[in-house]
Structures are given as structure tokens and as C-alpha cells.
Design an enzyme around this catalytic site. Structure first.
Site, PDB file in Angstrom:
ATOM      1  CB  ALA A 146      14.369 -74.746 -44.564  1.00 37.51           C
ATOM      2  CB  THR A 187      19.708 -68.406 -44.318  1.00 31.44           C
ATOM      3  OG1 THR A 187      19.731 -67.234 -43.499  1.00 31.44           O
ATOM      4  CG2 THR A 187      20.423 -69.518 -43.572  1.00 31.44           C
ATOM      5  CG  ASP A 188      21.601 -63.289 -44.296  1.00 35.30           C
ATOM      6  OD1 ASP A 188      20.808 -64.034 -43.684  1.00 35.30           O
ATOM      7  OD2 ASP A 188      21.481 -62.034 -44.302  1.00 35.30           O
ATOM      8  CD  GLU A 189      19.190 -66.127 -39.622  1.00 30.70           C
ATOM      9  OE1 GLU A 189      19.374 -66.726 -38.541  1.00 30.70           O
ATOM     10  OE2 GLU A 189      18.069 -65.774 -40.021  1.00 30.70           O
ATOM     11  CE1 TYR A 214      16.891 -71.638 -41.070  1.00 29.24           C
ATOM     12  CE2 TYR A 214      17.669 -69.488 -40.335  1.00 29.24           C
ATOM     13  CZ  TYR A 214      17.219 -70.323 -41.342  1.00 29.24           C
ATOM     14  OH  TYR A 214      17.095 -69.844 -42.625  1.00 29.24           O
ATOM     15  CE  LYS A 218      18.723 -73.400 -45.208  1.00 31.12           C
ATOM     16  NZ  LYS A 218      17.929 -74.148 -46.222  1.00 31.12           N
ATOM     17  CG  PHE A 254      10.539 -58.280 -36.839  1.00 31.89           C
ATOM     18  CD1 PHE A 254      10.566 -58.145 -35.464  1.00 31.89           C
ATOM     19  CD2 PHE A 254      10.577 -57.124 -37.617  1.00 31.89           C
ATOM     20  CE1 PHE A 254      10.636 -56.892 -34.870  1.00 31.89           C
ATOM     21  CE2 PHE A 254      10.649 -55.869 -37.041  1.00 31.89           C
ATOM     22  CZ  PHE A 254      10.676 -55.752 -35.656  1.00 31.89           C
ATOM     23  CE  LYS A 269       3.032 -58.572 -27.083  1.00 32.24           C
ATOM     24  NZ  LYS A 269       2.400 -57.811 -25.983  1.00 32.24           N
ATOM     25  NE  ARG A 278      18.041 -60.306 -37.953  1.00 31.61           N
ATOM     26  CZ  ARG A 278      18.979 -60.144 -37.016  1.00 31.61           C
ATOM     27  NH1 ARG A 278      19.977 -59.273 -37.217  1.00 31.61           N
ATOM     28  NH2 ARG A 278      18.937 -60.845 -35.902  1.00 31.61           N
ATOM     29  NE  ARG A 337      15.558 -65.004 -32.370  1.00 31.89           N
ATOM     30  CZ  ARG A 337      15.335 -64.561 -33.618  1.00 31.89           C
ATOM     31  NH1 ARG A 337      16.363 -64.173 -34.381  1.00 31.89           N
ATOM     32  NH2 ARG A 337      14.113 -64.485 -34.082  1.00 31.89           N
TER      33      ARG A 337
END
Length: 398
Positions: A146, A187-189, A214, A218, A254, A269, A278, A337
Site C-alpha cells: 500500500a 488500517t485503523d484510520e 490515504y 484504504k 514519525f 520536528k 496514536r 498536517r
């Protein structure tokens, strides 16, 4: 590698310096077996841009043609592996690899595995003809492939549509055609986000509410799997997992970004206020969860994989800074973001109770320390992608 040809091209020819030639030869020697090299073609320049000593070295490796363009030599590594390809075939395939930040295919990742059981096929997930050649005869397909980084999807969503949606469609058609068990990694997103003060967690019954290019692609791929399972009766399962960490993770993510910034002498950053939460899980626990579902899961069902690792970004960054001997405020704030999800949290009760799975890496601090150690000891793995990744972040103001 059994390299049939080596191609490097594009751009405007300029004079090749000795330093550029040394770097080119070093890259070739690190990543290709000259003993199996039938042809080396580096196009778009002219042979007279190479000094005689360097030309002699290349000729010693049975080079049949030499022409160099130094402006593109480190970014355009195109290799045809195992069978004959046209230059355009090779370019399209390897541009996708380079777009992910990797200048070459790393064969070290499968080194030591039994050759009679493991084969690396470099190709396009949307290539139906390729799938027709490699899918038959397998017991199962686990679909990890992916485009997966939110920032990349915001900057350019098209590759996410092609890989995540069309690529999943192609795999589903292949497993339907050949009757092969299929597991879909998601993904959990896809569930959107939760409020920071909300005690709720995602479950298999949480409605889909994706918020980025994204996660929406998915979500679309998950829906395709469900439709092909119900309509065509394919033997499929789905897993939705939380944020992974551990070795071999791309430096755009990250945790490895912060670690490698420190190792590179750069300040880490942090997006926005750093309060986004998360639910961290070690990559080995994710893999064991997928294996459990593949071998024990009920066809047609979805299982969530999580390890109760909720932490906000600023807490994780300060843990990394402290472990690496830096002041806890030794980082730069960068713009947030767009549409940044607030909190993810997984309830993996079903996977644990029905299939008996448990995570092994439950001590996040210990897992993070091991991850820092891995990146410290494996600079050669991540360094080729680092500069391009940071340049991309810089252009985005992050």
C-alpha cells in the site's frame, strides 16, 4: 543479483567529475553483482566525459557500452532482474521504488532465507499479466502492499488511488480466478478519529469515517474485499491495525524520522501542538496478529490488531530525545498536517478472545529503545532515503 542489464538515463549531459564517478562505482559495487552483469548502459551522456582510468575499470566488468549523465546518476537506478524488460518497463517499475525513497531494491532483506521457498519478484501490483504468472500455486496471499503515508497522500493522492484501490482490485481478481485464500491488511484510520477525552476505542463495528486521501483509499479497498467475499465467495479476511513501529520502517514515518534526525545531527520536528494520540504496536506483534488471523480466522470476518499503546506525539518524541541523550525541548515545531486526526485507539478484544492472540512487545519504552538501537546500527539501510525525505518535508513546511 542476476542483473541482465543496468540502465541509467535522463537529464542533460555534463562533465563527470572524479568524485561523481567514485560515488557511482561505489553505488554499483554495493548493490550489484558485477560477476553476473551482461551489460552496463548509462545513457544520455557521452563516453568522452569519463577519464581513461574509470573507463578501464568499467570495461573490466564486461561493460559493452558506457555513457554517463552525472546529474541523474544517483536518482535513476533502473535494473532489469531475471527476465528481459524494455527500458520503459524498468523505468516505470523502479520509479515507484524510488518514489518511496529507496534508490534500489535491497536484496539483503531476504538474504539467508531458503532459496527453494522464497523468491523476490519486483513488479507492479496493478500488472494483471504478472499476477497471472506468480499467483497460481500459492496457498494464500497476504496483501500488505500500500501507499501508506498521510503526508504523501495529501501532496499527491493519485498513487494512493492506483495502488490501494486498483491494486487491491487486481489481487482480488487474481485470487478469485485461482481460488486462493486472501488476507487484506488495512488500517485503523478508516474509522476516522476519536476525541482526545473520549474513552471509546475502535471496534470491528465502528462505522467508517476516513478523513484523508490515504485512509479513504484504504477504506475503499476494504469495501472491495467485502464485496468480493459476499458476491464471489472468495476466502478472505481483513485486519485493521494501529500505528506500527520497529526496525525497517521508512524514515518518513514519525518515530524513525525523529531517531534518524538526531543521528544525522538535525533537530526533530513535531506537528502542531503534539497532542495527537496514536496507538503504537511493534511490527512483530502486527505480523503475529496477521499470521493468527490467516491461520485461525473465520473467512469473511474482520479483526482489529492493537497492543494498548496509546501515547501522544510529544510524549513519544520526548522519550526518544531522553533515550538519545538530548534535551527534551531540543526539537522544532512545524505546521500541522491538514485534517490531522486527533486520536486512534484499538480494541483488539475479538482477536484475543476468539483466536487467542496476545502481543509480545507490551513494554513500549523497551521496544522504543530497541528501535533506536537498530537505526543507530543500520545507517546504511536508511541513509539512502533520508535526504530526499527531508527535502520533501521541507517543501511542505514540515
Amino acid at each position: 543479483l542476476n542483473v541482465k542489464s543496468f540502465y541509467m538515463g535522463g537529464g542533460t549531459p555534463t562533465t563527470l567529475t572524479a568524485d561523481q564517478m567514485d560515488r557511482l562505482l561505489s553505488k554499483l559495487e554495493q548493490n550489484f553483482d558485477f560477476g553476473n552483469l551482461a551489460e552496463l548502459t548509462i545513457e544520455a551522456g557521452r563516453p568522452d566525459t569519463i577519464d581513461e582510468e574509470k573507463l578501464r575499470v568499467l570495461r573490466a566488468h564486461n561493460t559493452t557500452r558506457v555513457s554517463i549523465n552525472p546529474q541523474t546518476m544517483e536518482d535513476n537506478v533502473l535494473a532489469a532482474i531475471g527476465r528481459r524488460h524494455t527500458a520503459d518497463d524498468i523505468r516505470r517499475a523502479m520509479e515507484q521504488v524510488r518514489a518511496a525513497g529507496f534508490p534500489h531494491v535491497n536484496m539483503d532483506l531476504i538474504a539467508g532465507l531458503p532459496e527453494d521457498r522464497v523468491e523476490l519478484v519486483v513488479g507492479d501490483i496493478c500488472d494483471a499479466d504478472l499476477l497471472d504468472r506468480i499467483v497460481p500455486g500459492h496457498d494464500a496471499i497476504v496483501h500488505y502492499a500500500a501507499e501508506s503515508h498521510n503526508d504523501n497522500s495529501i501532496a499527491d493522492p493519485e498513487p494512493f488511488l492506483r495502488t490501494n484501490v486498483e491494486g487491491t482490485f487486481r489481487l482480488l481478481e487474481a485470487v478469485r480466478k485461482y481460488g486462493i485464500r486472501y488476507h487484506h491488511v488495512s488500517t485503523d484510520e478508516v474509522y476516522g478519529d476519536l476525541a482526545l477525552d473520549d474513552p471509546a476505542k475502535f471496534t470491528e463495528h465502528t462505522p467508517y469515517h476516513p478523513s484523508s486521501p490515504y485512509s479513504s483509499t484504504k477504506a475503499a479497498s476494504d469495501m472491495l474485499v467485502r464485496a468480493w467475499t459476499r458476491t464471489y465467495g472468495i476466502h478472505a479476511t481483513i485486519s485493521n491495525c494501529s500505528n506500527n513501529y520497529g526496525p525497517f520502517q521508512h524514515v518518513e514515518k514519525f518515530i524513525p524520522r525523529q531517531i534518524t534526525n538526531i543521528l544525522d545531527g538535525q533537530r526533530p520536528k513535531l506537528y502542531g501542538k503534539g497532542l495527537n494520540v496514536r496507538d503504537w504496536i511493534h511490527t512483530e506483534d502486527h505480523s503475529s496478529g496477521v499470521w493468527t488471523i490467516l491461520t485461525k480466522g473465520r473467512v469473511g470476518e474482520t479483526y482489529l490488531i492493537g497492543a494498548d499503546g496509546e501515547r501522544n506525539n510529544i510524549t513519544v518524541l520526548r522519550m526518544i530525545l531522553k533515550m538519545m541523550g538530548q534535551a527534551e525541548d531540543a526539537f522544532d515545531w512545524v505546521k500541522d498536517r491538514p485534517g490531522h486526526d486527533r486520536r486512534y485507539a484499538i480494541d483488539s478484544t475479538r482477536l484475543r478472545t476468539e483466536l487467542g492472540w496476545t502481543p509480545r512487545h507490551t513494554d513500549f519504552e523497551s521496544g522504543l529503545a530497541q528501535t533506536i538501537e537498530w537505526y543507530t546500527e543500520n545507517r546504511a539501510w536508511w541513509e539512502p532515503a533520508k535526504a530526499a525525505t527531508e527535502e520533501r518535508y521541507k517543501r511542505q513546511g514540515q
